[in-house]
Structure formats: structure tokens, C-alpha cells
Design an enzyme around this catalytic site. Sequence first.
Site, short mmCIF file in Angstrom:
data_model
loop_
_atom_site.label_atom_id
_atom_site.label_comp_id
_atom_site.label_asym_id
_atom_site.label_seq_id
_atom_site.Cartn_x
_atom_site.Cartn_y
_atom_site.Cartn_z
N ASN A 81 0.82 -1.21 0.00
CA ASN A 81 0.00 0.00 0.00
C ASN A 81 0.86 1.27 0.00
O ASN A 81 0.34 2.37 -0.20
CB ASN A 81 -0.96 0.01 1.20
CG ASN A 81 -0.25 -0.17 2.51
OD1 ASN A 81 0.80 -0.79 2.58
ND2 ASN A 81 -0.83 0.37 3.59
N GLY A 111 12.27 -6.17 -0.64
CA GLY A 111 11.42 -7.09 -1.38
C GLY A 111 10.95 -6.48 -2.68
O GLY A 111 11.49 -5.49 -3.17
N ASP A 116 10.58 -2.76 -7.26
CA ASP A 116 9.75 -2.15 -8.30
C ASP A 116 9.78 -0.62 -8.22
O ASP A 116 9.98 0.08 -9.22
CB ASP A 116 8.29 -2.61 -8.13
CG ASP A 116 8.06 -4.02 -8.64
OD1 ASP A 116 9.01 -4.62 -9.16
OD2 ASP A 116 6.94 -4.53 -8.49
N LYS A 158 -2.50 -2.71 -9.97
CA LYS A 158 -1.08 -2.84 -9.68
C LYS A 158 -0.22 -2.53 -10.90
O LYS A 158 -0.55 -2.92 -12.02
CB LYS A 158 -0.76 -4.27 -9.22
CG LYS A 158 -1.20 -4.60 -7.80
CD LYS A 158 -0.68 -5.94 -7.38
CE LYS A 158 0.83 -5.99 -7.50
NZ LYS A 158 1.42 -7.20 -6.92
N GLU A 253 8.68 -7.50 -23.38
CA GLU A 253 7.43 -8.24 -23.22
C GLU A 253 6.51 -8.09 -24.43
O GLU A 253 5.32 -7.76 -24.30
CB GLU A 253 6.69 -7.79 -21.94
CG GLU A 253 5.67 -8.81 -21.46
CD GLU A 253 5.13 -8.52 -20.06
OE1 GLU A 253 4.18 -9.19 -19.66
OE2 GLU A 253 5.67 -7.64 -19.38
N HIS A 268 -3.54 -11.74 -10.46
CA HIS A 268 -3.48 -10.30 -10.22
C HIS A 268 -4.86 -9.73 -9.93
O HIS A 268 -5.01 -8.80 -9.13
CB HIS A 268 -2.86 -9.59 -11.42
CG HIS A 268 -1.38 -9.40 -11.30
ND1 HIS A 268 -0.60 -8.93 -12.32
CD2 HIS A 268 -0.53 -9.63 -10.27
CE1 HIS A 268 0.67 -8.88 -11.93
NE2 HIS A 268 0.73 -9.29 -10.69
N LYS A 351 -2.03 -5.34 -18.23
CA LYS A 351 -1.09 -4.71 -19.17
C LYS A 351 -0.79 -5.57 -20.40
O LYS A 351 -0.47 -5.06 -21.45
CB LYS A 351 0.22 -4.38 -18.45
CG LYS A 351 0.05 -3.43 -17.28
CD LYS A 351 1.35 -3.18 -16.56
CE LYS A 351 1.88 -4.43 -15.89
NZ LYS A 351 0.95 -4.99 -14.89
N MET A 866 -41.85 -22.06 26.20
CA MET A 866 -42.79 -22.45 27.25
C MET A 866 -44.14 -22.82 26.66
O MET A 866 -44.52 -22.33 25.59
CB MET A 866 -42.98 -21.30 28.24
CG MET A 866 -41.77 -21.01 29.12
SD MET A 866 -41.59 -22.19 30.47
CE MET A 866 -42.88 -21.60 31.59
N GLY A 868 -47.93 -22.48 26.10
CA GLY A 868 -48.78 -21.30 26.13
C GLY A 868 -48.17 -20.08 25.45
O GLY A 868 -48.68 -18.98 25.61
N THR A 869 -47.07 -20.26 24.73
CA THR A 869 -46.43 -19.11 24.08
C THR A 869 -46.77 -19.03 22.59
O THR A 869 -46.17 -18.25 21.87
CB THR A 869 -44.90 -19.17 24.24
OG1 THR A 869 -44.43 -20.44 23.78
CG2 THR A 869 -44.50 -18.97 25.69
N LYS A 1194 -21.54 3.69 7.76
CA LYS A 1194 -22.16 4.87 8.36
C LYS A 1194 -21.08 5.67 9.08
O LYS A 1194 -20.45 5.18 10.02
CB LYS A 1194 -23.24 4.43 9.35
CG LYS A 1194 -23.93 5.58 10.09
CD LYS A 1194 -25.00 5.04 11.04
CE LYS A 1194 -25.72 6.15 11.78
NZ LYS A 1194 -26.78 5.64 12.68
#
EC number: 4.2.3.4
Length: 1551
Positions: A81, A111, A116, A158, A253, A268, A351, A866, A868-869, A1194
Amino acid sequence: MSIEKVPILGKETIHVGYGIQDHIVTEVVDNLASSTYVIVTDTNVEKTPQFSKLTNDFTKVLNEKRPDSRVLTYSVPPGENNKNRATKAAVEDFLLQQGCTRDTVIIAVGGGVIGDMIGFVAATFMRGVRVVQVPTTLLAMVDSSVGGKTAIDTPLGKNFIGAFHQPQYVFIDVSYLESLPTRQFINGMAEVVKTAAIWNEEEFTRLENFSKQFLSVVTAKNPDLLSIKEELVKTVLESVRVKAEVVSSDEKESSLRNLLNFGHTIGHAIEAIVTPEALHGECVSIGMIKEAELARYLGILPPVAVARLSKCLVAYGLPVTIDDKLFLQRVGPKRHNIEIDLLLKKMSIDKKNDGSKIRSVILESIGKCYQLKAHEVSKQDLTFVLTDEVLVHPFKQPPQENVITPPGSKSISNRALILAALGTGTVRIKNLLHSDDTKHMLAAVAALKGAEITTEDNGETIVLKGNGGDLVTCDEELYLGNAGTASRFLTTVASLVGKSESNDHVVLTGNARMQERPIGPLVDALRSNGSEVQYLNKEGSLPLKITAGNGLKGGRIELAATISSQYVSSILMCAPYAKEPVTLALVGGKPISQLYIDMTCAMMKSFGIEVTKSTTEDYTYHIPKGTYKNPAEYVIESDASSATYPLAFAAMTGTSCTVPNIGSSSLQGDARFAVDVLKPMGCKVEQTATSTTVTGPPRGQLKPLPHVDMEPMTDAFLTASVVAAVAQGDSSTTITGIANQRVKECNRIEAMITELAKFGVKADELPDGIEIHGIDIADLKTPSIEKRGVCSYDDHRVAMSFSLLSGLCKEPVLILERSTTGKTWPGWWDILHSKFNIELDGYEPPFGTDKEGTKASDKSIIIIGMRGTGKSTLSEWLASFMGFKSLDMDVYLEEKLGNDIKSLIKEKGWEYFREQEAAIAKECFSKFSKGYVLSTGGGIVEGAENRQRLKDYITAGGIVLHLHRDLEETVSFLSVDTTRPAYTSEVKEVWLRREQWYDDCSNYHFYSSHCNTEEEFDHLRKSFVNFIKIITGTEKASIPSGRSAALSLTVPDLNAISSQLGDIAVGAEAVELRVDLLKETSSSFIADQIAVIRKHIDLPIIYTVRTESQGGKFPDNKVEELRNLLLLGVKLGVAFIDVELTAPVEVIEEIIIKKGYTRVIASYNDIAGKLGWSNVEWTNKYNQGVSINADIVKLIGRASSLQDNLELEVFRKQNTLKPLLAVNLGSQGKLSQVLNTIFTPITQESLPNEDGLLTIKEINQIYFDIGGLTAKKFWVIGSPIQHSRSPNLHNAAYKALNLPFTFDRFESTDADQVYKELINKPDFGGLAITMPLKLDIMKYATELSDAAQKIGAVNTLVPLEGGYLGDNTDWVGITSSFTRAGVPPNPRVNGLVIGAGGTSRAAIYALHQIGCEKIYLANRTTSKLNEIKDSFPKEYNLEVLETEDQAEKAQNVGLAVSCVPADKPLDESLLQKVEKILANGEKSSNGFKSTLLEASYKPRVTPMMKIADEKFKWRAIPGVEMLVNQGDRQFQIHTGFTAPYDVIHRAVVEE
């Protein structure tokens, strides 16, 4: 110090070694003269000893050799990032500030991010300076540092901005990996495996063999890289050589270098969505498998290569699927963001693409790419590969002849692996099935050190060196997925395992379905022979814990073999290793699948052990002691069960297919399928000893098979069933001998009956089989995609069978879980696509759909609570809505025991009753596990066994619903109930004892208010059904697309204002219950508050517990109480739950996991107003909400100036990934409240309001003042309209919401006049249309709704961009009138329409939408009715009643709409027909009162209503209700706002 140099682009600039810092320094200082050397790294690498040594040595050598030069260091924040424009600019600013010039040498130490980005800095600084790459991660060493690619990321993807800039040197010092975290180490191996896979099969084989040693070292607590130094350096070196060779051939490439992107097209795209939680290599690993599957799908890559690649990646600890367990843990809720449209969008801007055409590298074999270039691939093919649901298109032009070689037999493959692992010597196994099952088996054999396993012939041959049965325990569980064969075979193998130093047992486990499948008889047999086997969960199923070192005693073993022959084979194969010779006696009757037992014995003989059958005892075998001797080579025969699919394809399509390597000499029973099943059904069958050819009759001419015993080939019954589905004749097809198929991957008989019904094919279950009533191919129905198509039940044979029947339908058929075919034929779909020329499409269900296919609603729902419910009443309502059967377990117990409960307890006591209750619960939960509402007795939670059973049911994905009501009401009810035994203690005491048990044993809770009137009962039913919709996922709460508001209820007890709630909620699309502001937060009180809302308001509930730091009253330090309150919200089935982003991570994660179908609002409140909207913290909070996959984010701030509101609007435009609710509080924040669109918090004058919220009237007024709303005019048109109530309705709503609109009458019979004088005016808002203009006005509608098209008339017209929309809301007036009167959704009754006028067409449309399976039409004359019938689609199932006899035979009519004039006498002949139908209404209503709706609203009580109500006791709804309800919908279409229902109802009804 050994250094390997690799040439690239003609220069040996890549140097590889271990501990080469001195060489790096010397080489750079001696050969790259400069005034300034700048070493750039990140803050992580900066802390390593290797980096310290490098910088110190550099300074020292530079002082000696180039004293006039200087060395600078600079560190950047780590992570992908930070690989962005801002960081690059910061580095460049540093270089400029330090006076660096064009002769600068930049040394990038780190790394891939550093390589890069700093490479790109070097490429652009002073138009290009020299750069040296010193990669410190494995990924950077083998990938990003080599080849000169440099780049930074952008928000869109990227590496989109960069340059080719070759480094002067790449110094790869493998010793840097000593400090690399394990996950990063494994991450890098993805690129290593990739380069070998595309270029070097020999290196790939070395990597396969190196994986175990590598993983054991890098995952150790203190990794010792020196122990694998040589292999590690070689691993890096060989990968680098491949890349260097490719780059040297294609630096920029343009062609060949694209090959290095294997796995990257898809990888990717995945990475772009789940970064930074998932790493590059992890995503590329998944991408490689998906692109390999694509190559296999295109008929280019052999299935074994895919299996080999997958196995290698898994061996290095890399994920190969998005749903990999560890990958899911890492990406968390971001998994939900990986949707096909987004993936394709990401891929389309890759790319290497040619414009928008997606290009991918296609593998031809391990070590070789197809045509050495990237290929354009279709989005259709990519969609198929990337989804697990498939649309099978009609079989249009299949080849007339085909030759198909199925994969190796699963049965033989698994047996061969067991025998070889137990044997001595080396065997080469050819044609082994490479599937999920055998993958699990191979992994288990390797884990138990049963054999050394390698491959030859590019993975086609498995080389297995057995250890002669000398197995030892492993530390990890052996996970077997849903591999039933492997689980049964390995259970006995595990009993032979010896103890290791670290472990004394083996644990076998599998997926959820595997943990339901039976293994009890095998365990019983092993226990009786000395093995110690323990069930870790459910009795009779995996997981199992098997104690090592006991072995088998031998001697006589008795085994029940009527369920599975695999139990028999399991013991047979292991028996030679018992302490004594074994006599295996099969008890309980004739064994199932005898041919498979014979197969096992024949294979044991091939491996040197001969089994003899007893001559004195049936089904008994004698097995001597001994050791298997592995043959030099063992060739697996192709799978005969799998061969049934291509052969059946030929039978069903009238084509010819040959399976070249299965014939009459096969070991497998399923080889008989063609001769015993297809031939008698009309196919031409040619079978030799080694091959089978089937030619089907012309399509549609298959004959049913009156009876076939498929006991010798039980697995093939599914194939036979789908063939029989299209076999027509004088009889049905009856298949018997397949009882064992109920306990396979699923209950296959039940699955076949259920799924065939979706095609319109009736099938009946037999005690040991199935009867199928075939139909004409032309009559096949296409299963509804909306109802989730065909469920495969995670069963490979179900999926493959229905792929055949699907292609005979007229439209594409959706099949779920297509990858389940990987168990036996991973390439089945590829065969359909490439060999049979069948068009397939991938399918991704809409967000929120249950992707399992077996919806929550398929599983029975258990009701507790219960006495009666209201359990009985609500259970009936629930069953009616779900289409389930209702079972009262108390009644079931009484019927089973032949005694009523009261007498039973009196005679035998409570303890006996509780024992019987527990037994009944066990039986019912199993026997009635699908399609039932199980209403339990109140005391079911009294027993520990029952409590555990209820908890287990929840764990297995079931719903246990606790019903409760006011305790005082319950006491009153029970005091007069004499039908049940009296409580032994006071009701309140019983409740207090059980309260926690009820809570522990349920995952949902519904509190029902006391009802005194029929109207209150209707409302309770409606609110209960809405609750059920949410908890079952039948209907998720919708997120408004237009402007909407949410009323915040901020009072301590809603009972105080309950009668006012309807008026208070005017203008709101939802209500927010502020739980933290209630006078108490007990679960019972909160449940009561939810019940109050549901009783008075039909709006979604937002459940909010606001903490003190976030502006609420709930204490911040009560984390556990907060967690419990949030979980209570889910349990109460609210539509939305507010989850604060400041809550502990574990609390957020638990709510996300357990939320069910409740939507999540992720919130953050800056009550103090410390953050301006340009502060990055707001973006971080928004992204956090997105990352947990919240439905709405929110964000609440506080404004101190007008500018704060303007900055908020900028923020709103920039953040659109998820719906955003963002407002500022305080007097300065009113503008933001007006401009917000989704669930804007509002208040009412009568409510406490500390936050400066506006009312809906204030918001609309300000919005109008600033130009957001414009004044519009609406009209009712037609003639006569002087008595029309539409103006009353609409103007009352405008007034209540403070909208700048007017609604008036315009009497006219001329559509052109209406257009000229009303429609063509700038302030035109919309029309309500009455006769005679409902047809004439349609010429001005540029777009018609589906309702308007089918009804053939419009009653609503609104402007669209560039035209007008014509709609018809009469049908909504009808459906809403029914539902508001207590008619449940999906009432499962037939409907009746009386009359043939224009409204009758709306009534037909409405009854079809409600779900009436058949709709009867009655009128004085029938000619017009036949015209109406012919104009509607066939699926409406309309029937014209021409005579009284026909009317009397009309069945199950529970809903009726009267569309005849109410101001004229009823025609006598019509009345006779209607009365015949109404007379049957009482028995037709499905759990509700039969209901008639009158379409005329004058007079209020019509003659038809009187007849229905007074004579036949139907409920009669006056036409004024239809008028209100159609106007309710019309108002929404006109304005985009929700109408205040009570207001418009009063305006019309009380006129």
C-alpha cells in the site's frame, strides 16, 4: 563463498550465492564509479543484521577506495500500500534535497515493493540513473528483481505506471532469507513453481521432491536454512535462469516474456481485490490452478497435469482455491468482494492484454506452454472456470460419434493405493484417478509414512515404494473432505498404525457431509477385535480418534455389511496384518454390492494374498497372515461408473459413443450398465471384453424399463434415472437394489426425486429403490434459476447425471457445486465442452444468495418455548409460509405410546416421560430433518441430552427458534389449560429455571405480543412472516436505491409511545432502535421493545448499541455485554445491525460470521468533531467498513462550519464501493443531513433529540429550497373522475412529507389532449389513469413494465429520461390487500377471478404473483374469458369454468377477486358457479381464512362481499383497500418516496 553468475541480455549481471555481502560491496564500488551511492530500503529490512553489515561494509570500503564519494541511506514504510506516487515522490524529494546528480547509483535493498518502486525512481530521476537490485525476499529474488520491470501501483490496479529499466547488477544473497517470515518464504515459492511449470519439467519434479524438506525447515520455530542451503540456492538459481533466458529473448514483453505471467491474469485480479490481506504469491498460486483448469477446459492440458500442479503448490503450503481455509482466514470478509464481474473488470485492464481483450498463458504440459505465447481467452470461458455454478445450454449439435476414455476407477485406485502402501517393494501405478478422493488418500498414506511416493511420465505414473505395513502416527489430523471410500479404508489402516515419539493416536476427519455419513458398523467390528476407536463428535460418524499400537487381534470378526461393501473391503485389505489369521463373517443378511467385495479379493490376489470363501458358512471369508508383494506395474482400469455418463449421453441424444477400455471382462459391476440398462431401453449396444459402444435411438424414442435390479451397479442408478426421465411408454421405470444409495455423499434416492421434480418428472421412493414416470422431452421443464436450479448436494454423481438431463431442456439449466465432480472426474465439464461441443456458462448467484444451494429453508426448523407461548399457532404459520409440514412432537409422542401425556405422567411419572421425550427428539430430528416445522414440548430443555442435541442442530446449520410472550399472559393462559399436566412448581419458577436453557439452545428468538382482535392476529402473522423471511434468507432487507430516511427511536421504553409509533414513523423507510438508550438492556426487555415496533410499524429495524466513546450511553468497558447485546440483535432477526468499527476485532468478526441474513451497518462516530472530512482517517474507516463486507458504511461527524458539509460531499463522491451513510451533526451540519441519500437519520417533534437531527418535513423543505426537489404536478385522468379519491390520497401524502407537489383531476377521454395539456409540460410529474384511457395512453409510453405488458393496460405514467414509463399498480393493490388482511406469502391455494373486464387481467397477474398454482376464471359468458386465457403464458395455469359442474370440481380455492360491477344485480348463472366454489372455501384455506377481495369500492359492502362473508364465512375485503394499496405503490413510482400508509389510508377510507 560460491557465486553463480547468470547471463541476461548478454551480460553476467545476476550473481547468486549465500552470504555474499562482501562481494556485493566490492563489485559495486569497483565497477560502478559514482559520487553518490544511495541505499534505499524499508523500515523492516533496515533492522536486519544483513542490512547493517551491508551498509557498514559499504561505508568502510568506500572510504578506502573512493574517499571522495559518499553513501546515503533512506527508508520507506513497508508494504504494497506504500508502493505509490506519494512514496516515490518522497524518495525523489530526498534525492534532490541531497544534491544527487545523474551519476548517482541507487541500490534497492528489499522485497518486490522496494525493487519495483526504487527501480522506477532510478528510471525517471534525472531521466535515468543506474540501479542495483539486492532482493531480500524469495519472491523478489526469483521475480521482480530480474528483468528490469519497474512500477508503482495506482488505485485502479497494480503496476500501471512504470518503465523498463535494467539494473546494472542483481545480487541475490540467499542468506537474506534467514530473517524472512515463514509466510513470505512460502509466498515466494509460487513464482518458483511457476517458472518450472512453464519451462522446465525436470526442475518441477525436483521441486515436488524438495517440498516436504523445505516446508519442515521454513515452518520450524527456529528455521535452519543452512540444512537446506544447497537445495535452496539451486531452487533460486534455476528459477532465475528461466526468467533470465526468457527476458533475454524478449526484453520488452512483446511475446515470449508473456509466459512469465502464467497464473497472473487471474491471480493479479484476485490480488487487486484482497490486497494487502493476501500476498502476491498466494493469489498467483490460485491463479495458476484456475488458468491450468482453463487450459484443461479448452482440451489442451491433461487432467493429470492440473492435479500435479495443484499437489505441488499445496505441498509448499500455498492455496489453490479462493475457499482454502487459511486463505479465507487471511482475507476475512473480503472473500465476499471476489465477484466475477469485478474479477473480469480487473483482468480487462491487465497490461498484457490486446486492448480490452483478455489474454492468458495456456499450459500444454508441465514444463511447456502452448505455442509459447499468451492467448486471447473469452470471458465466457473465464467465467466458467472462475465460478462453481454452471449453466448447461441445450444440446444443439453434439457429434454423431465420439470416443471417450474416462479416468481411472475410483474404487480400484483407492484399493491399489492401500494395498501398495501396505506392501513391500516398488510398484508403478498407471491410469490412477487424479481426483479429490485419491488426493486425500495419497496425502494420508504419505502422512502415515506408509510409502515413498514419486511420479514419472509427467505425473501420469505414480511410483510407490511400500513400507510393508510399517506405519506411524502423524501430528496433524487426516482431513478427507467428503471422500467416503478413503475414510472407510483408512479407518482400519489407522488401527494398524504404530506410535510415533510425538503422538499416540490418529484422527480422521472430513467436511460437514462426511461427518454425517455412517461408519458405525465398521467401528463396532474393529472395537470388537481390539482396536480403540473414539467418536469425537456424532456417534456413528467421523471424526474418529484411533489409538495407535493396538493393531488387530485377528480371529473371527463379525461385520454388518448391508449398508456398505466398503466396510468389508476395509477389513479384508488390512486383515493380513492382524496378529492371527482372520475369519470375516458378514452378518445381517445378503451383503450390499457383492461385486465390489469380489473386486477387493481379486486385487488382493494381484498383490500376493489370496482370500478364500468359506465352504460351510455364507458370506464368510478366510484371510491368511502375510505381507503384500507389490507387482512391478499395476494398471488401473477406467471407472465404469463414470463411463455411464458418456454412454447415457449417446442414449439420450441419439448419437454414438465408445468407451475403449471397459468391457465385459471388467472387475467393476457398473460395466454391465450398457447391456442391462441401456439396451432394453432401446439402445444399440456393442460390447467386447475390453470396449463398449452405445448408439441411442432417435431423440425422444427411449423406452421405459419396467424393472431392473441395479444391486450389482448401485452407483449407476443415478445415470439410469435421468435416462428414464425421458423414456416414455406404457409403464414407468422401476429400479431396485439400491438401498445403500441413501447413505452415500447424500441420500441419493431422495435427491433424485427432489431434483427430477424440478424438470417436471415425477418419481416415487421405494423401500430399496425408485420408480420414475418418464415424460416426453418436449414436456421437460427448465428448473428456475431464481430458485437456485439443480442442487448437486456436493455429490459428484448427482451433478454429472443432471448435466445430461439439463441439456435436453429448452433453456439453460443451472447446476450448483460443479466442482464436486472432482471426486471422480475432474475433467467432466471439459469433456462436455470440448468433446461433446456443449455450451457451458459459469454463473455467480446474486449477492446474499445461499451458494450451497440447499437453502436454510430446506432444513427443518425446530420450535422451543414455554407452553402457552403460541408454539402451535406460529408453527402452523411458519409451515404454511415455508411449504413445510408441521409436526407437534408431543402429539407424535402420544400417538407412538398410545397414551396422552397427562395420563402418561400420572401413571409412570415425569422421569419416564422425559426419557421418552428424549427418544422422540432423537428420532424426529433425524427422521424429519427436512421440510418440517418441529414443535417441541415446553420442557424439552430440561434434559441435558436434549439440550446438547439442540445445540448440535444449530452447529449443523439448523434453526432452533425460541418463541416467547409476556410471562403474565402465559401464566393466565396456563392457569385455565386443563389439557396438559400441571407444573410441579409455579410457572414463573419454571420459566426462571429454563430461561438460560432456552437461550443456550436456540439461535433465533421471537417475542409475540398479546393479541385481542383478528386484526392484531393478522398483523402478528405478517410481522412473524417478515421475521422468518430474514432468518431463513428467503428475503433479505433491501438497501434503498433512492433517497431514504431512518427514524431514530430514542425513548427509554417504547410502550409509553406505542400507540403513536405509526404517526411518528411517517416518512421513514426504517426505524432505528437505540438499545443503549433503553431503560434496561435485559434480553427480555429488548425482545419486548422489538415486539412493540413489529406490532405497530411495518418497517425494517436497525438495531444499534451505541457506546459512550461513539456518542451513546453504553459503557465502553463492558465489551462482553456489548458482544452479547449484538448477538441478541442477530437472534431477534432484525433487518440491520449497527456494528461500531471501534469495537474489538474479535467482536466484529464474530458478528460478521454469525449475522445470518441480517445486514450489517459498519459505523464510526466522531462526536467531538475532531476530524475534518479531508482527514485520511475517514478514508481508513470507510475502507475498514468495506473490508468487513458491511452492507452500509455509516460515518457521523460534527460540523463547525458550512465548509465541513462541502468537504463531506467531496468525500461521498470519492467513496462509492459500498453504500455510504454520512452526515454531520449539530446546527451547522443540517446541509449534510439534507444531501445524504441512504437512511438519513431523522427525528420527530415528540422524540428526544440531542444530536440536532431534522424531521422528514424539514429535510424535504430544505432540499426543495436548495433546488434538490422541484415543484411537480400530478393528475388523475379519465372520465368520469369527479368522485376519484386519488387526489385525497396523494395530496395527504405530500402534506405529511412536505413535498412540493400537487395532485388534481383532469377529466378527459382524449389521450392526445392529455399529452398536449399535461404530459408535454415541464412541471409534469406523473399520471394516475382511469377508464377509458388505460389503453389509449399506452402509445405515449416508451417503456412498459412487465405488469403493464401482461395486463395489457396502464394506470400509471411517469417521465423517464427521453420518454415515459407505463406501469400498472392495480395488481399491487390486489396482492397488498390480501397480505394486509392476513393472507401469507406463498399461500399454496388456487385462485378465482370473477368477471372478464379490464381489472380481471390485473387480478390474474396478481394471483400468479402471490403464488397460486392454478387460477380459475368465471364470468356470465365465457368467450371473453377464453381470449384472456390465451393472452397469458401457459405457466399461469388458467382454467375457464363454463359450467356449474366444472365449478363444483374446482379444487383448493382460497383466494378470490370479484371484478364484476357492484352497482348491478349479479347474474344468476354466474352466482351459481361462484357459490359452488365459495362453499368449499373453508377446507381450501391453507392455514388462513379464505379471502375474497372486491375490486369495486362503491358501495363499501357489495353484494358479492355479503354472499362471501355472511353465507360462506369467507373474509371479504372492501374495494377501498385495493384503491389505497395501488395508490401506495403508485405514489412510490411517482415520487420515489415511501408513502405514509396510515395517512393515505385515512385520507381515502375516512373521507
